[in-house]
Each structure stands twice: as C-alpha cells, then as structure tokens.
Design a protein around this motif. Structure first.
Motif, mmCIF file in Angstrom:
data_model
loop_
_atom_site.group_PDB
_atom_site.id
_atom_site.type_symbol
_atom_site.label_atom_id
_atom_site.label_comp_id
_atom_site.label_asym_id
_atom_site.label_seq_id
_atom_site.Cartn_x
_atom_site.Cartn_y
_atom_site.Cartn_z
ATOM 1 N N SER A 1 0.789 -1.230 -0.098
ATOM 2 C CA SER A 1 -0.056 0.021 -0.058
ATOM 3 C C SER A 1 0.797 1.300 0.131
ATOM 4 N N ASP A 2 0.652 2.224 -1.050
ATOM 5 C CA ASP A 2 1.512 3.427 -1.207
ATOM 6 C C ASP A 2 0.631 4.654 -0.981
ATOM 7 N N PRO A 3 0.160 5.120 0.180
ATOM 8 C CA PRO A 3 -0.657 6.235 0.245
ATOM 9 C C PRO A 3 -0.013 7.459 -0.152
ATOM 10 N N THR A 4 1.280 7.694 -0.112
ATOM 11 C CA THR A 4 1.872 8.855 -0.331
ATOM 12 C C THR A 4 2.522 8.644 -1.779
ATOM 13 N N HIS A 5 2.192 7.742 -2.555
ATOM 14 C CA HIS A 5 2.688 7.683 -3.848
ATOM 15 C C HIS A 5 4.031 7.490 -4.105
ATOM 16 N N ALA A 6 4.900 7.164 -3.141
ATOM 17 C CA ALA A 6 6.330 7.198 -3.235
ATOM 18 C C ALA A 6 6.746 6.351 -4.174
ATOM 19 N N LEU A 7 5.987 5.587 -4.878
ATOM 20 C CA LEU A 7 6.392 4.507 -6.051
ATOM 21 C C LEU A 7 5.757 5.012 -7.252
ATOM 22 N N SER A 8 5.241 6.393 -7.324
ATOM 23 C CA SER A 8 4.542 6.438 -8.362
ATOM 24 C C SER A 8 5.341 6.816 -9.822
ATOM 25 N N ASN A 9 6.690 6.592 -9.657
ATOM 26 C CA ASN A 9 7.290 6.672 -10.966
ATOM 27 C C ASN A 9 7.955 5.459 -11.303
ATOM 28 N N TRP A 10 7.539 4.240 -10.898
ATOM 29 C CA TRP A 10 7.807 2.961 -11.252
ATOM 30 C C TRP A 10 6.899 2.785 -12.377
ATOM 31 N N ASN A 11 7.393 3.008 -13.553
ATOM 32 C CA ASN A 11 6.571 3.148 -14.490
ATOM 33 C C ASN A 11 6.946 1.908 -15.645
#
Length: 989
Positions: A34-44
């Motif tokens: 679970s990533d509520p702060t979008h720390a992994l948002s650039n895992w594209n």
C-alpha cells in the motif's frame, strides 16, 4: 505452449514489452504494498529498466539492480518476497515503514544480500533462523518491531555479520551465549526486550571486535563480568536500566578506547573504582540511580570528561578539587546525593562548562567566581544546599545564562545589577535566601524572562515599573519581602501573566487601572500588605482567575457582584474594611471564613454582624411558632395521604403495568420479561440506590436491570438517587448515542418501583477488576484501551452534547467493560446539564461524587463544571497506572493523588507504577501517568479539556516505546531522557 505463455502474460498485469525481468519483479513488489503517499509513482512500465525508479540503484555496467532503498516511504503490507528474485541485489532497506507481516521462513533466494534493514516497522512473529545462512550478510536490523520468541541460537553461525540490531521488540527467553561466536561483530544492540531475568552472558566478552554494546533494559541480573575488559576496541558500553548488582569492576579501566559508559538505573553498590586515569578517550560516564557510596576518585575528575552524571546515589564527602581541572567538562550533574564542602574554586575556569546541577546536597561556602569563565554557562542549578555569601559579580556578565536556580540557600547581600538584565535568562529562582537591596531597573533587558521567583528574601524599595515591559513573563512571585509603594501600573500590560504573588510586603495604594489586561491571570495574591481603596469590578471579568487572596489589607467599599462570575478555588477577603451586603452566591456558611474581620460587612452568616443578633433571636421565635402550626397540618395531611396511597398499592400489587414503560431503542424483547425475571437468584450487585439484576431474555440477549426504590432519598446521605435523579438518568441516557456511553434500553416508573434496563457488560466494572478478586490482572494494553475509551465517552459529554453534560461521579466503578474490555461510562444519576450564560459553572446544594475522586474546588465551593469530571478521570488514570485504590489506609491522611505526587518526589516513578505491569511498556505508562497528573492539577485552569485528554492519550499510544531512544531518525543507544524541569517544578510545588 501457447497456453503457458498466455498464463505467464496474465500473471503480470498490463506488462510493457520494453520493461526487463527485474522491472517486472519490482512491479509485483509495488502491487503487494500500500502506497498512500505515492512514493512509488514513478515506477513506470514504459521504462526499459527500473534503474531510474525511486529507491532503485543499478550497477553502472550491467544495469542490474543491486540496491533497493524504500525507507521512510509510509509503505504498508507484507514483506515483499519478490525482492529476493533480483539476482544481484545486495542491499534492502525498508526502514521506518509499516511492513506488518511475519518474516518469510526461507531467505535462501537472497544469497547475495549484504545489508538488510527492516527496522521501525510492524513486523510480528518469530525471527527466522534462515537469516544466519546468508553467507555475505554484514548488516541486519530488525529493531523497533513487534517480533516475538527467542533470538535464534543459529545466529551464532553468522560468518561476516558486523552489525546486529534487535532492540525494541518483544523478544523473550535469554540472550543466547552463541552470539559470542560472531567474531566479526562490531555493533550489538539488543536493548528494550522483555527477556527472562538472567545473568550477563559472559560469552559476549569473546567479541573482541565489538565497538558498541547496547543491552539497556534486558532484565540482566547479577554482577558485571570482569571479563568485559577483553573488549579492547569497545567505544560505547550501555548496561543501563537493568538489575545489575555488586560493584563496578575496576577491570573496565582496561577499555582503552571507551568513550561512553552508561550504568544508570541499576542496583550497583560499593565505591567508584580506581584505575580510570588511563581512559583518555572517556567523555561521558553515567552511574546515576544506583546505590554507590563513598567519594569521587580524583583520577575520574582529572579526565577530559564532557559529562559526569552521578545523581541519585549515596555519594558522600567533598567534591575533589581535581574535578575542576578537566579541560573538556561541559556538564556536571551530582544532584540528590550527600556531598558537602565547597565547590572547587577552579570549576569552569579551564573547561567550557554549560550545565551545573548539584541540587539537594550539603554544599556550603561561596559560589565559585569562574563558573562562566568560558562564557557558555546555560544552566546553573544549586537549589537546596547551604551556599552563602553574595552572588558572584561574574554571573552578571554571563550573557549565555538561561536558568539560574539558587533557591533555598543562605545567600545574602545585593544581587549584581547586571544579573537582573541578562538577555537570555528565562528562569530566575532566588527564593528562600537572605538577599537584600532593590530589583534593578535593568531588568527590562531580560526580555526572555518567563519566571521570576524572588520570594522569602529581604528585598526592599519599589517594585520597578520595568517589570511590566517583560512581555514573556508568566509568573512573578515576590512574597514575604519588604517592598513598599504602589503596585506598578505597567504590570497590567503583562497579557500572559499567569501568577502574581506579592503577599507579605508593605505595598500601599490601590489596584492599578486597566487590570482587564490580565487575561491569563490564574492566581492573584496581594494578602497582608497596606493596600486600600475599593476592589475593582473588573476583577470579575478576568476569565481564568481561580485563586484570589486580598486578605489583611485596608480595602473598603462593597464586594463587587461581578466576583460571582469567577470560578474560584479560593476566595479570601478577610480582615479588610469592606461593608455592605454579601453577594448572594457568597452568603453561605462555607464562605464565612472568606469575609471575617470586616466590621461593616453584613449578611445572613452568623458572626459577621453581631448587632443583628437580637433581631435574629426574635425571628427565631416566630419561626419556631410557625413550625409547630405547620407540623400539625402536615400530620393530618400525612394520615389522609397514607390511606389513599395504601389503597392504590393494594390495587397495583399484582404487577407492573405496561403503560409505565418507556423505550429509547428498538427492542427485541418484551417488557413483561423484565418484570418477571427480577428474582433474587439473578442479583449481581447491590448498593444504596437499589439492586442490579442480570436478566437473560428469551431471544438470547442479556440485559442489566437496576431496580431503584421509589420516593425521596434526600434524607439519606449515603443514597445515590434523590427524587429527581431517576429522571436525570432517564433524560440523560435516553438521548445519548455514543459507543463509549452505556446504552439505556428502556425504563419503568410506577411510583413504587423504578427500573432502568441497560445493555449488559459481561466484564463488570473497572473498579472490580482492578481492586477485587473478581477478575484477573489487567495488562497494560488493556488498561490503556480502557482509559482511552472512557476519555472519549467523557469528551462526548463535554464537547459534543448541546448543552454539555457534567457526569459528577466519574470513578472506576462507573466505568463498565464489555466482552472485549471496551469501556462504557455509566451511572448518570447525579449528572447535570450545564445551562445558561455561565454554562461553565453551576452551584450545587450538596456534594455529589465519591470519596477520593472529588475535585478540591468542588468540595470547597460546591460549584460544578467540566473540570470536576476531568479531575475525577485523572484519579481513574492514576488507579490504572498504580493499581491502587483512591483511598487506602496505607496512604495515611493522603489520597491517591497526594500519594503519587509525594512518592514521585521522594522515590521516583518506579515506586508508583503497578509492579504487575510489564516494564517494557514503561515509557508509554509514564506518558499516560503524566496525563493523569495534568488532570489532577489542584488548579482547574491547569487541567486540559477532555478533548485534549483524548489527544494526549492517543499520542501516548501511537508513539513507539523506542521514541525516547531515537535521535535524528536513528536508534541511539546512548541517549536517555532525564526528568524535565517542568515535572520537577510540578513535584516541588
């Protein structure tokens, strides 16, 4: 084959044809967290490799992932096992997240791993022994989790491990001796685990490469092994907060590289060892809170120490002159010992001394002149000694000084003029000396001054108006001096002033104009001066004034009616020249002592106006005659009433009519079932107000039924219900809907019998579980949950009900527990709905509540507000922490609150906490204890609101038990939090 490829395709949601295999593995890691702060948002997925993703580092040549650092990313979920499929991975850090699963049993796929950091998470379950089979592992941190079980014996087979951090878990058993086989180990942190009490594992002395050893609070018993001298590379040794006994071994003097030794809070005895002269790198030595005796060896004083802490021992004798010769000594704390003699004259001359605390000893002589020679002295605490002579002139030039606490010594002479105006000082405490002269006008330069305490001296002259320029001044206490002249008008500008104490001087004149500016004033004491003139009406507009003493002056005129709006703990206007009628609120016997000694003051209170005695005598005779006539009429009416009452009783004896029932919820049972089940076999409790029955209904539900006697019980002082209190309970609970307030299903009132039907609480009351043999011991997590639930219930009454409701009888017996130990506040028979303009206060005709729980101002003034409930709830918190009754013969004339304060002061917190509680929760227990102390403050204004109490309890529970051992986000084995001065001042007061 096509089927296999299709399944493989479907196993990775929306894969990109360009992303390599390692990227696909990391995509699976992302999906499992679970990533509520979008720390992994650039895992594209559109990237070819994950090398540019947050937290990912790749080899510059092979482009293979070798490091994953996702620390401090607010991630939650199970441990991502797909990380171990990255073949070149050597580094994993998930530190300070919320990884909340147990660790996988098998770590075989992480064969290349060199560093694994899973500290500060929510991991549960045992530590897998398979970690010991990782051949290249050098760094392992599992600290600050909820891991249980024993440290695996297999850990002794690590081949290259250099750092092992297991502190702050729930590990049990004993520290395995096999850890002594890890010859490569340099850092070993196992502190703060509830191990079984056991001796120090002497095999740890085999770790000859060890640099840091942290075994604080590991339940170690017995002596410190002399074999520790073999750890010649050791720099930091922390064995604090254990149960170690015996002397401090002199063999520790062989630790040539030691920088810090922490031995505080054990049961060590004997004298301080000799032989420390060769420890040239030692900077901090803390052996406080033990049972040491003797004096401090000169050689210890000659070291280049930065900190020497030996407080709360049994040290006796004089302080060696050599202690002053240490060139790097910046902190010296020796308070609470039996040291005497003079402080070394060279103290501070050769070292950058920042903090000196030698309180509670027998030091005498003059204060050394050179304490601030290096210009960095910040804290000077010399309270409760026998220092004499003048305050050194050099302290007047010590511009770095922040606290100067010189209370209760034998100092005399005038205070250096520059001392009054030090720019950084925020606390000046000169109470209880023989200082003389005037307070200098240069005090205006002390613009940071918050607390000025100069009572019980021989100061004279006028109080300088410049004190009114100190905008940060919270407390000014100058009682029992020889000040004369008027109260400076500038004092009204002190908008944050909380306490003004000027009693016992020669002040004259009247009140200064503009006292409305004292918006924060809680205590005003001007007693025993020569003040005159009227008491200004504006005093009644001071919103938080709680303590008002104007006795022993020459005030004249009428008592302002506005004083009735104040919420006072103490009011004393005695021995003045006041006249006129008493304000109606104060025309009661309990206020009599507040007004005696005013010849012109009249009222209905016996003794205030002797000239009214004759007219009162005639009034008494007329009253007596009227009583006889009235008694005859009452007798006749009573006989007639009894006849008709008895006839109605005979008619209604067969049962309780359904028309008398009133429901507040949708019921799944018949009221007739209730009436038919009130049998003696079902009684589960009884008291002055009636009996309580447990009723099991036909639908399987269970309810509790309280049966009350009809009629008035006011004449019975022990009764909990008077003729209106049944209606109070019904009207209060009938409209309340909250998870932490007991539910009232329905009620019945037919005059002769009153029934209240509640939800049934299978675990009974908190009072029974804590103090009787009915229940087993409550562990701390359960006690904490009960405290928080009850606080939320009371917060709802005070803040969310319109108008607010004051319970008035908060106690452990009125906190009921459901099957999961969820708490409900119950018994609203004496509750009051606070109405009107002054809704914060309502005057009661009698005291309601239970002995030991009643707030001091309530017993004195009979004025009730939410603060009374908060005090009572604070007593409940103290019960939960101590496990003791609010009133106990062991306390003597004290109650629980006074016992806790005095025990904290004399013996420390360990003697307050219930010994049945697990010591691993000590930090959290201490934070909750602090909430209880705040709630039981003798001054209502100092008590937090219930909404704030809920917040403080939530904060106490959320904070990790390692919070006090963290520094800059990392575990520090060499930090311990000492008692704050705020707490110390609270205890002293």
């Amino acid at each position: 084959m096509l089927l296999f490829l299709s399944l493989l395709f479907l196993s990775f949601p929306f894969p990109s044809l360009s992303l390599n295999q390692e990227g696909l593995y990391l995509e699976r890691v992302k999906l499992g967290l679970s990533d509520p702060t979008h720390a992994l948002s650039n895992w594209n997925q559109r990237d070819e490799t994950p090398c540019n993703w947050s937290g990912i580092t790749c080899d510059s040549v092979t482009q293979r992932v070798h490091s994953v650092d996702l620390s401090n990313s607010f991630l939650s979920g199970p441990f991502p096992t797909f990380l171990c499929r990255l073949p070149s991975l050597t580094f994993i850090s998930l530190n300070n997240n919320s990884i909340n699963s147990s660790l996988p049993v098998d770590f075989d796929m992480c064969q290349n791993l060199e560093s694994l950091d899973l500290g500060q998470n929510l991991l549960v379950g045992p530590i897998p022994e398979s970690l010991a089979y990782l051949p290249n592992l050098r760094y392992l941190s599992l600290a600050g989790n909820n891991l249980t079980g024993e440290i695996p014996v297999k850990f002794g087979e690590f081949r290259r491990l250099e750092t092992l951090l297991l502190a702050g878990n729930f590990l049990n058993g004993t520290i395995p001796s096999q850890l002594g086989n890890i010859s490569t180990l340099e850092f070993l942190y196992i502190a703060y685990n509830p191990f079984t009490p056991s001796p120090f594992p002497i095999q740890l002395a085999n770790l000859t490469n060890l640099k840091e050893l942290w075994l604080s609070d590991c339940k170690l018993i017995g002596p410190i092994p002399t074999s520790l001298s073999r750890l010649t590379r050791l720099e930091n040794l922390d064995l604090s907060q254990n149960r170690l006994t015996g002397p401090i071994p002199s063999s520790l003097a062989e630790l040539k590289n030691i920088v810090q030794i922490e031995l505080f809070n054990n049961s060590l005895s004997g004298t301080l060892p000799v032989g420390f002269a060769n420890l040239t790198k030692l900077r901090r030595f803390d052996a406080s809170m033990n049972q040491l005796t003797g004096t401090i060896p000169n050689e210890l004083c000659e070291l280049e120490l930065e900190s020497l802490n030996l407080y709360e021992n049994r040290l006796e004798g004089i302080l060696p002159e050599s202690i002053a010769k240490s060139p790097n000594l910046y902190e010296l704390k020796l308070f609470n010992n039996k040291l005497n003699g003079q402080l070394p004259s060279e103290l501070g001359q050769k070292s950058p001394l920042r903090s000196l605390d030698v309180s509670y000893n027998g030091f005498s002589g003059e204060i050394p002149e050179n304490l601030c020679a290096k210009g960095v002295l910040e804290d000077l605490i010399l309270i409760y000694n026998s220092f004499s002579g003048k305050i050194p002139e050099s302290l007047g030039k010590c511009r770095s000084l922040g606290r100067a606490r010189l209370r209760n010594n034998r100092l005399s002479g005038t205070v250096p003029e520059e001392f009054w105006g030090l720019p950084r000082v925020y606390l000046v405490e000169l109470v209880g000396n023989s200082l003389s002269g005037q307070v200098s006008v240069r005090i205006s330069g002390a613009y940071n001054l918050s607390v000025l305490l100069i009572s019980d001296n021989k100061f004279s002259g006028h109080i300088p108006m410049e004190i009114g320029f100190l905008g940060n001044l919270i407390e000014f206490s100058a009682s029992n001096n020889m000040f004369a002249g008027p109260i400076p008008g500038s004092l009204v500008n002190l908008s944050v002033l909380n306490r003004l104490v000027l009693n016992g001087n020669e002040l004259s004149g009247g009140f200064p104009a503009g006292i409305r500016g004292w918006k924060s004033l809680n205590e005003l004491n001007l007693a025993n001066n020569k003040l005159s003139g009227p008491i200004p009406d504006e005093i009644g507009n001071l919103p938080v004034l709680n303590y008002l003493d104007l006795s022993g002056n020459h005030f004249s005129g009428k008592i302002p009616l506005e004083l009735q709006t104040l919420k006072l703990n103490l009011l004393n206007l005695s021995n003045n020249m006041l006249s006129g009628e008493l304000p109606p609120l104060f025309a009661k016997e309990i206020y009599k002592n507040s007004f005696v000694g005013n010849p012109g003051l009249c009222g209905d209170l016996e003794g205030l106006c002797p000239e009214m005695g004759e007219s009162k005598k005639m009034s008494f005779l007329w009253l007596l005659r009227s009583i006889f006539i009235l008694a005859g009429l009452v007798f006749v009416v009573g006989v007639v009433w009894f006849y008709f009452r008895y006839r109605n009783y005979k008619k209604g004896k067969k049962g309780i009519t359904i028309s008398k029932w009133r429901s507040f919820h949708k019921l799944g049972f018949s009221e007739f079932e209730i009436a038919d089940s009130l049998k003696e076999d079902n009684v589960i409790g009884s008291g002055a107000s009636g009996k309580v029955y447990k009723v099991v209904l036909s639908n399987g539900e269970t309810v509790a039924v309280k049966k009350l006697s009809g009629g008035s019980r006011k004449e019975d002082a022990s009764a909990n219900y008077d003729k209106d209190e049944f209606e109070v309970e019904v009207e209060t609970l009938g409209k309340i809907r909250h998870k932490n307030i007991v539910r009232l299903w329905c009620c019945c009132n037919n005059g002769d019998c009153k029934l209240l039907v509640y939800e049934y609480m299978p675990n009974g009351s908190l009072g029974d579980l804590l103090h009787s043999s009915k229940g087993g011991p409550l562990d701390w997590p359960t006690r904490y949950k009960i405290a928080l639930d009850a606080a939320e219930g009371l917060s709802y009454l005070h803040h969310d009900c319109v108008p607010p409701i004051v319970h008035r009888d908060v106690k452990s017996n009125n906190i009921l527990l459901d099957g999961e130990f969820g708490a409900r506040v119950a018994d609203f028979g004496v509750a009051k709905v606070v109405q009107g303009v002054n809704k914060g206060t309502e005057s009661m005709s009698v005291i309601a509540g239970s002995c030991g729980y009643i707030a001091p101002e309530y017993a004195y003034t009979l004025r009730v507000n939410e603060k009374s409930d908060i005090y009572s709830f604070g007593v409940v918190i103290l019960e939960l922490v101590t496990g003791r009754l609010p009133i106990d013969p062991e306390f003597g004339e004290k109650d629980l609150v006074k016992w806790v304060y005095s025990t904290l002061d004399q013996k420390g917190v360990d003697q307050v906490i219930d010994p049945k509680l697990d010591s691993s929760f000590k930090d959290e227990i201490c934070r909750v204890l602090d909430v209880g102390l705040r709630c039981t403050s003798s001054l209502p204004i100092s008590r937090p609101s219930m909404r704030r109490v809920v917040n403080m309890l939530q904060e106490a529970g959320v904070e990790s038990k390692l919070k006090s051992s963290k520094k800059d986000g990392k575990l520090s084995p060499y930090y311990h939090e000492e008692a704050s001065d705020e707490v110390q001042l609270r205890i002293e007061s």
